[in-house]
Structures are given as C-alpha cells and as structure tokens.
Motif scaffolding. Structure first.
Motif, PDB file in Angstrom:
ATOM      1  N   LEU A  73       0.807  -1.215   0.000  1.00 17.62           N
ATOM      2  CA  LEU A  73       0.000   0.000   0.000  1.00 17.62           C
ATOM      3  C   LEU A  73       0.843   1.269   0.000  1.00 17.62           C
ATOM      4  O   LEU A  73       0.413   2.304  -0.498  1.00 17.62           O
ATOM      5  CB  LEU A  73      -0.940   0.012   1.215  1.00 17.62           C
ATOM      6  N   GLY A  74       2.019   1.210   0.606  1.00 14.12           N
ATOM      7  CA  GLY A  74       2.842   2.413   0.696  1.00 14.12           C
ATOM      8  C   GLY A  74       3.761   2.353   1.894  1.00 14.12           C
ATOM      9  O   GLY A  74       4.223   1.271   2.293  1.00 14.12           O
ATOM     10  N   GLU A  75       4.026   3.510   2.501  1.00 14.02           N
ATOM     11  CA  GLU A  75       4.960   3.596   3.610  1.00 14.02           C
ATOM     12  C   GLU A  75       4.435   4.552   4.676  1.00 14.02           C
ATOM     13  O   GLU A  75       3.714   5.505   4.366  1.00 14.02           O
ATOM     14  CB  GLU A  75       6.332   4.104   3.131  1.00 14.02           C
ATOM     15  N   VAL A  76       4.811   4.301   5.929  1.00 18.03           N
ATOM     16  CA  VAL A  76       4.545   5.226   7.029  1.00 18.03           C
ATOM     17  C   VAL A  76       5.827   5.394   7.829  1.00 18.03           C
ATOM     18  O   VAL A  76       6.747   4.576   7.733  1.00 18.03           O
ATOM     19  CB  VAL A  76       3.414   4.733   7.963  1.00 18.03           C
ATOM     20  N   GLU A  77       5.896   6.454   8.624  1.00 16.06           N
ATOM     21  CA  GLU A  77       7.088   6.688   9.424  1.00 16.06           C
ATOM     22  C   GLU A  77       7.194   5.646  10.535  1.00 16.06           C
ATOM     23  O   GLU A  77       6.191   5.207  11.113  1.00 16.06           O
ATOM     24  CB  GLU A  77       7.060   8.094  10.013  1.00 16.06           C
ATOM     25  N   GLU A  78       8.426   5.288  10.843  1.00 17.90           N
ATOM     26  CA  GLU A  78       8.676   4.270  11.866  1.00 17.90           C
ATOM     27  C   GLU A  78       8.099   4.683  13.213  1.00 17.90           C
ATOM     28  O   GLU A  78       7.543   3.861  13.949  1.00 17.90           O
ATOM     29  CB  GLU A  78      10.189   4.040  11.983  1.00 17.90           C
ATOM     30  N   GLY A  79       8.221   5.979  13.550  1.00 15.87           N
ATOM     31  CA  GLY A  79       7.684   6.450  14.824  1.00 15.87           C
ATOM     32  C   GLY A  79       6.180   6.281  14.924  1.00 15.87           C
ATOM     33  O   GLY A  79       5.649   5.968  15.983  1.00 15.87           O
ATOM     34  N   PHE A  80       5.476   6.492  13.808  1.00 24.97           N
ATOM     35  CA  PHE A  80       4.030   6.294  13.793  1.00 24.97           C
ATOM     36  C   PHE A  80       3.697   4.814  13.977  1.00 24.97           C
ATOM     37  O   PHE A  80       2.810   4.454  14.750  1.00 24.97           O
ATOM     38  CB  PHE A  80       3.451   6.807  12.480  1.00 24.97           C
ATOM     39  N   ALA A  81       4.430   3.956  13.263  1.00 28.29           N
ATOM     40  CA  ALA A  81       4.187   2.518  13.383  1.00 28.29           C
ATOM     41  C   ALA A  81       4.401   2.046  14.817  1.00 28.29           C
ATOM     42  O   ALA A  81       3.664   1.188  15.329  1.00 28.29           O
ATOM     43  CB  ALA A  81       5.097   1.749  12.429  1.00 28.29           C
ATOM     44  N   SER A 126       0.014  -6.306  12.738  1.00 28.12           N
ATOM     45  CA  SER A 126       1.298  -6.684  13.328  1.00 28.12           C
ATOM     46  C   SER A 126       2.443  -6.005  12.582  1.00 28.12           C
ATOM     47  O   SER A 126       2.259  -5.458  11.495  1.00 28.12           O
ATOM     48  CB  SER A 126       1.489  -8.205  13.276  1.00 28.12           C
ATOM     49  N   LEU A 127       3.616  -6.055  13.193  1.00 29.84           N
ATOM     50  CA  LEU A 127       4.845  -5.606  12.545  1.00 29.84           C
ATOM     51  C   LEU A 127       5.690  -6.846  12.319  1.00 29.84           C
ATOM     52  O   LEU A 127       6.168  -7.483  13.259  1.00 29.84           O
ATOM     53  CB  LEU A 127       5.586  -4.603  13.440  1.00 29.84           C
ATOM     54  N   ARG A 128       5.857  -7.228  11.051  1.00 28.91           N
ATOM     55  CA  ARG A 128       6.555  -8.459  10.716  1.00 28.91           C
ATOM     56  C   ARG A 128       7.691  -8.155   9.751  1.00 28.91           C
ATOM     57  O   ARG A 128       7.459  -7.628   8.661  1.00 28.91           O
ATOM     58  CB  ARG A 128       5.580  -9.461  10.083  1.00 28.91           C
ATOM     59  N   GLU A 129       8.922  -8.450  10.191  1.00 28.31           N
ATOM     60  CA  GLU A 129      10.101  -8.258   9.336  1.00 28.31           C
ATOM     61  C   GLU A 129      10.163  -6.844   8.785  1.00 28.31           C
ATOM     62  O   GLU A 129      10.310  -6.617   7.579  1.00 28.31           O
ATOM     63  CB  GLU A 129      10.104  -9.290   8.196  1.00 28.31           C
TER      64      GLU A 129
END
Length: 801
Positions: free
Chosen positions: A491-499, A519-522
């Motif tokens: 779908l795209g990308e988001v900032e790591e801090g937001f995730a 979830s956050l996977r790999e």
C-alpha cells in the motif's frame, strides 16, 4: 538565424505548429557554454532544449551518448521519454532514447553503460552513480549537451548541489560540454544562471513571452472557513461542484497527511461515485503508476495530490487546479497552476481554498503576487560540505585522482566557486580518515595517497559508497502491506515512529483506504481492511512548508493597506475588529499583545517569520523568560505568531529581543537538544560517515539513530571542532531552526517593539488557542503551581503548611 532542417519544418507544418521565438533563439545560440531558458508552462521548453540535439543527430552521425537530460522526478523522465519519442518516430530519426532511474532494471543499466543511447534521461542520483564507475570516461565519451529540466526545483535543495558537482566531473571528461537549464518559475534568473554556469564561463539567460494571465481566484463557499486547522473540510461541497463542472481537476495539498484526510472526506461526500484518485510520495509505486496511467487516459475526474505532481508532467486533460491550504510560496503556486490547460496560448485556471480564516488573507496576498508575476525564494548560500564529501568519495570510486585537479573541478560548480583550498582539504581529510577523533578506527580509514594520487584504501568499499549515494534522507519509513492471508498487496509507507505508536486494532488512512493494524513483521506493517471506524492518520514525511519571507511581507502590506474589498466580508470584519480592539501588525515594528485569560497571563508575538522560526522563537523566549522569573508555562506557534502563556505578565520585552541574548539562548538550547543529533545524522549519512544501506540489509531508523547518537556524543566530547559538527550547526541554523528568519525580523523592526496591554483575548490571538502542537515549559512555574495547589488542598482540609 539557424534554419530548421526541412524534415523538421515539415513536421511542424503537419501539426499546424510554428517554431516559437524562444525555441529559435535556443537553436541559434546552441554553441553557448550555458543557457537558461525561462518560459511559461506549455510553452515548449522541453522541445526548445532538445531541438539542437535532434537537429544535430538528424544531420550528423554520432557514436554513443550525445545528450543527457536530467529531471528532479523519475516520473518526469519517463514522461519526457514518451513525449520525445513521438517526433523521433514520426520523422523517422535514427535516434535511440532511454531512461535510467532507481526503478530501471539492473540488466538495462549495464547495457546503457556498455552501449549508451544517443539521449539518456535520468535523475541527479543516477547521474552521480554513473560518474562513480571506472568506465565513466568511456560511457560519457562524445557527450555534447546536458539539459536540466525544472532547474528551479533542483536549485533549492542539496540535490542541485550534488548535480552541479557531477556536472563539474562531466565537464572535465568532456571539455566542450554545453549546459541548458529549463524552468517556468525562476525568481532570480541571475542566481540560477550562476549555479548553471561552468565558471568562469558565463550563462546566457533567455526569457520567453510569459503568455496569457492565469485565471485564478479564491473558491467561494457557503460555509465560512474555520478559525484554525488545515483540513478545509468545510469546502468539500464546493470542491465537488467544481469537479462536476470540469474534465479533470488536480487538488493540491501541502502535506501527505492532509491529502489523505481530504481524499477520505471527499470520497465520503462523493455520492455520484465520480472517479477520483489520490497520488503522493508515500504510496506504493504500483499504485502511483496506476493513477498516472488513468490520468493519461482521461479516466479520472479528480486527483488529490501533493508535490508529487508539481512539476512539468503533462497529465491528461487537466483543466482546473485547486490548491487546498495557503500555498506558503508564490513560486510553488505558479508551478501548480501551470498543470491546468497545459498550453502556451491558454490561460491556466486555478482556485485557492484557504483552510482557515487567516489563510484567507495569505491566499489573497498570494493571488496578487501571481498577478504581479512577483516570485519568491530564499537564497541557497554556499555549497554544503557534506555533499562535497560524498562527491569526493564518488570520485574515488572511479579511480585514483589528484587533489589539485579535483579542487579545480569542484570550484567550477557555481555553489562551490568560492570554496577555499583549506575547506576542500578539510573535506578530503575527513573522507580519508574520519577526522581527528575517528582516525584510530579502521572503518573510517577510506582513502590513502600513493605517488601523489588519492584512491580507495580498500577497492571493495566502492560498493558500499555506491549503495549510499544521494542527498534525499528517508524519514525511517516502513512498508505497509495487506496481511499475507489477504494477498499481501503493498500500500505504501509510514514513518517508523508512527508505526511504533500503533497497537493491534488501531486504524489509519493510507491511499484513501481505512486499514487496521495487525502486526509488525520483518520491518513491514501488516494491515487488513477496516471500514467501520474513525481512522488515525499516518504521520507521513511530507515537508511542512513555512510561509516565505516575501509572501509574509505581502501579507503585512495587505493588512495595513486599508483596501480589503477583495477579501470576503467575514475576513474584512475580522481585520476591522482586530484594528478596533488592538492594532494590526506592521512590517517595520514588532507587535506584542499582553492579556489575561482563564487565570493565565499571555503574550502574543506577531513576528511573521514563518512556522519554523516562530517555533524557535518560542523555545528561546520561554527559556529567557524562565531566567527572568516570568514563569512561562508553554507556547504555540503558527507562521505569523507565537503565543506564550505563564503566571506573570510581560512588561518589558526589550531584553528578550536583544540579538546577542537570542543567539546565546539558541546556543544553550541547541547544546542539549535532540534536533542537533537529528541534523548530525542527516549530514553524517550524506557525507558517508554513516551507511543506511549495506549489502546485507538496510538499517532500521532506530539502529541508525543509535549509531549516529554515539558518534555525535563522541565528537562533541573529544573533537568539538570536527568538520561534521561544523556542518551540523550550519545545517540546523539554515534548516529546521530557520534562525536566519529571526535575524531578518530583528533587523526589520530595528528595536521598534510595540507592547500593548489589553484586557482580553484579541481577534488575531484567538485562533492560536485552537492550534495543535502546544509545547509545555518545564520549570519554576510548574513548581509554583504545585506549591499553590498544595496550599489550597491543605487549607481545604483544615491543615496549615
């Protein structure tokens, strides 16, 4: 006058065209060392830039690469390839054209180096990479011309500095190389010409007929704009009505998050199911290309977008541009307006939608600036040294070099023309050893000198250097995909801090869809579709624009001009009320309002210095107020003002605005601030001290931050004069802090500070109470409040202190 070959005149005639005067002028002066063409959107700039190339290749045999075309956008390079192929095919010219970007397959890239096309379309990063190979001299042998499109966009960033350094290398390989710059929006032609020139040779400036005046206005809406906020949801019905009336509408936003919110609200209100798309840089490439293809085929009625569609791509049948939110910069507005009616003889049509009440004034000032053809822009200053360090490493990848020869090359680049030999040697020493504090570590021992020539200490390091070429800094982005069980669609990308802030079940917007975090996977955010709840919004990494200095001055002039007839009645009434209750800010003085509200003392400082500078001003002033015992509690800033609240009234602002005190306060704040570490990390990555990309894997944002923080602390303790710390301070002052705007404000007011003590909140100050992003001040005020509250509680309980 250089005559067009008959094949070309016949092709023009078959299309009912004739050569424009500026196209003929470019052909006549094709042998000039450098040319800058300023021509309106739709005026045939690209064809003007390529005519000397096409006519030369049509009449003369040429082996290998003839012309290099450089674009700020990959999509623009691909679009130019399509447009250029048309006349080549229709005239049957024996010309090979190819493009090379980060998306080009490696097999095709190898073929391009071994057997270059006549015309290669590329980006600054790909060009820098090409110059890093040992066979660069063979690849570029015979190169005659370089065409730089949308040069104004590159001139405003480090990408432009990187490009000009790469051109200095090409000029050394191909001494007769001719340079051409193209743009529709240049506020200072002489400055761009200096950047484009190969010093000491001059650059010719050609200015075309600007064409018809654009058809621009503010969008009329039934509902009034809100007092604060940036979403412009109030205008959705009026925007939908404009979409119905036009073939294709581009709806520009200043940030990706705002584009997502607006697209979501627009889609909910789109009861007729009009085909509407969204396009911005954080979306997956496949999704962006799908939207681009639909635009070209005329399948979309509207596209909500950001700067990803700013530049000279001719997208389909666009006949209206809508700018949502104040443009902040007149040059950017002109560029966006040019996307509509992309034709030399047709006026561009655009509507501005202010997001809040104050933006009505800013939009009106911007409209008048466009009509006056008064573009804005901030001077770039000298070439940044972190980019120079990267260039030195790139040059080392291509083989041994002489320091004297490289210094001579570099100083032909406009931004580096006044680079001293001592500054160059400092950058070379840094590249070779890492500097005094780091010279004991093998990983930063990258260059050595043998027989007077510098070269890589370990040739294998060339791969790592090439993998990290570029000046665009990723904002720690993580990929977003649908769960594998649901197809795994990107779908795209988001900032790591937001995730990191998400918990399973949280929802957010991306690509116009509401998705549920699973979830956050790999290092990938996995989501599923969720249409039922109010979403969060991804914290995208788009630039937060600040109002330009020139536009701020126009706003102040409009406020004090007395003629508000062009403003909506509600906004004019607001200005009159401010004038009656207080005063209107003026350019030559600093207005400060002091008033009580809800048991707190407030000071509103109308600096009109832009959001970054006003934010910095709030940080410095509250520190200073704390030292003076004024007990500040917090502040909030906009582009035009900073509101500070606390326990004691401000009665004497003079000591707060002494330049020496402001600089001292800034130095103390920077010394213990994470901003310096973030800035250091960016410069250290560009300069090659930190590698984000490695053959094994890309470092996560946290890993890179940990590494850079350790390096920063080490250098600050043991080598405070290290080159990278000097670069970091210069970058911080120029960029996020924007201290130069504060200095400009102090010089503009020249000690004239107008402090008004008022009984209550004023009309101009009221919107600041509704702003998000309030910054608390931890200090004596909090302790005093706690002590007072304790006394009240004790007294209520019948106890004494």
């Amino acid at each position: 006058m250089t005559a067009l070959p008959p094949l070309f005149t016949d092709w023009f005639a078959a299309r009912g065209w004739h050569i424009h005067p500026h196209q003929q002028a470019m052909l006549d002066r094709a042998d000039a060392p450098a040319q800058l063409l300023i021509a309106p959107t739709g005026g045939g700039k690209t064809l003007a830039g390529f005519l000397p190339t096409l006519t030369d290749l049509a009449e003369n045999d040429h082996q290998g690469l003839h012309t290099l075309y450089i674009s700020p956008l990959k999509a623009l390079a691909a679009d130019i390839k399509r447009n250029l192929t048309t006349p080549v095919d229709e005239m049957g010219l024996p010309i090979r054209i190819d493009d090379r970007t980060g998306d080009t397959p490696s097999s095709r890239k190898k073929r391009q180096r071994a057997d270059p096309p006549h015309i290669l379309l590329t980006t600054p990063e790909s060009l820098a990479l090409l110059t890093s190979y040992e066979d660069a001299a063979r690849t570029f042998a015979g190169l005659k011309r370089v065409v730089i499109d949308e040069i104004h966009a590159l001139a405003e960033s480090k990408r432009g500095d990187q490009l000009m350094l790469a051109l200095s290398r090409l000029q050394a390989l191909c001494p007769g190389l001719r340079r051409v710059g193209l743009s529709a929006t240049v506020e200072d032609p002489a400055a761009i010409a200096r950047l484009l020139a190969c010093h000491p040779d001059p650059c010719d400036i050609l200015q075309a007929d600007p064409g018809p005046e654009p058809d621009i206005a503010m969008l009329e809406t039934e509902e009034r704009p809100p007092w604060s906020g940036g979403g412009a949801a109030y205008a959705i019905p009026a925007v939908l009505d404009q979409i119905r009336r036009h073939r294709t509408t581009l709806i520009f936003h200043n940030t990706r998050a705002q584009a997502e919110i607006f697209f979501h609200n627009l889609w909910l209100a789109n009861e007729e199911s009009l085909p509407i798309g969204i396009h911005h840089g954080s979306l997956d490439r496949v999704q962006r290309e799908r939207v681009e293809a639909a635009m070209q085929q005329g399948l979309l009625r509207a596209i909500v977008c950001t700067g990803s569609l700013d530049l000279g791509i001719d997208w389909g049948d666009v006949d209206l541009v809508i700018q949502v939110g104040a443009p902040k910069n007149v040059k950017r507005l002109v560029q966006r307006i040019g996307r509509a009616n992309h034709n030399y003889n047709a006026p561009s049509k655009a509507l501005l939608v202010p997001a809040n009440r104050f933006e009505v004034v800013e939009c009106q000032a911007a409209l008048q600036a466009v009509r006056d053809r008064d573009l804005d822009g901030e001077p770039r200053g000298r070439g940044p040294q972190d980019v120079l360090c990267q260039h030195i490493l790139i040059r080392a990848c291509a083989g041994p070099f002489s320091a004297d020869a490289l210094y001579s090359e570099v100083t032909t680049a406009g931004a580096y023309a006044d680079l001293t030999r001592a500054e160059f040697d400092a950058c070379l020493n840094f590249c070779a050893t890492g500097g005094y504090a780091l010279r004991a570590y093998d990983q930063w021992q990258r260059l050595k000198q043998t027989d007077g020539l510098w070269h890589l200490r370990d040739p294998r390091s060339a791969r790592l250097i090439r993998m990290n070429i570029g000046t665009i800094q990723d904002s720690d982005l993580l990929k977003v995909r649908m769960q594998r069980s649901r197809g795994g669609k990107p779908l795209g990308e988001v900032e790591e801090g937001f995730a990191a802030s998400l918990t399973p079940g949280d929802t957010f917007l991306i690509g116009g869809e509401i998705v549920r975090y699973e979830s956050l996977r790999e290092m990938t955010v996995e989501v599923s579709r969720d249409r039922g709840r109010q979403p969060k919004v991804a914290v995208f990494s788009g630039t937060k624009f600040a109002t330009s200095t020139q536009l701020s001055q126009r706003i102040l002039s409009l406020l004090n001009g007395g003629d508000w007839s062009a403003l909506p009645a509600h906004t004019a009434d607001w200005l009159r009320l401010q004038s009656d209750m207080s005063r209107l800010p003026k350019s030559g003085e600093l207005l400060i309002e002091s008033f009580p509200h809800e048991g707190r003392e407030h000071a509103c400082i109308y600096g009109f210095a832009g959001r970054n500078a006003q934010q910095t001003l709030g940080l410095i002033l509250t520190k200073r107020m704390e030292e003076l015992g004024l007990h500040p509690l917090g502040f909030v800033s906009t582009d035009y003002a900073t509101l500070i609240w606390g326990l004691d009234p401000l009665t004497d602002p003079g000591p707060l605005f002494e330049m020496a005190a402001l600089r001292e306060g800034l130095d103390r704040w920077l010394a213990g601030n994470q901003l310096m570490k973030r800035t250091f990390r960016a410069s250290a990555t560009i300069a090659g001290l930190i590698q984000r990309n490695t053959p094994s894997a890309k470092k996560s944002g946290r890993q890179a931050t940990f590494s850079s923080d350790i390096l920063y602390d080490t250098l600050a303790k043991y080598d405070p004069d290290h080159l990278l710390l000097q670069i970091t301070r210069a970058e911080a002052m120029r960029g996020l802090i924007d201290f130069g705007r504060i200095e400009e404000m102090i010089a503009r007011i020249d000690g004239r500070i107008d402090l008004l003590r008022l009984p209550r909140v004023t009309p101009f100050a009221a919107p600041l109470f509704l702003e998000q992003g309030r910054t608390p001040v931890e200090g004596a005020a909090q302790e005093r409040l706690l002590a007072e509250e304790t006394e009240k509680l004790m007294a209520a309980a019948g106890l004494s202190a």
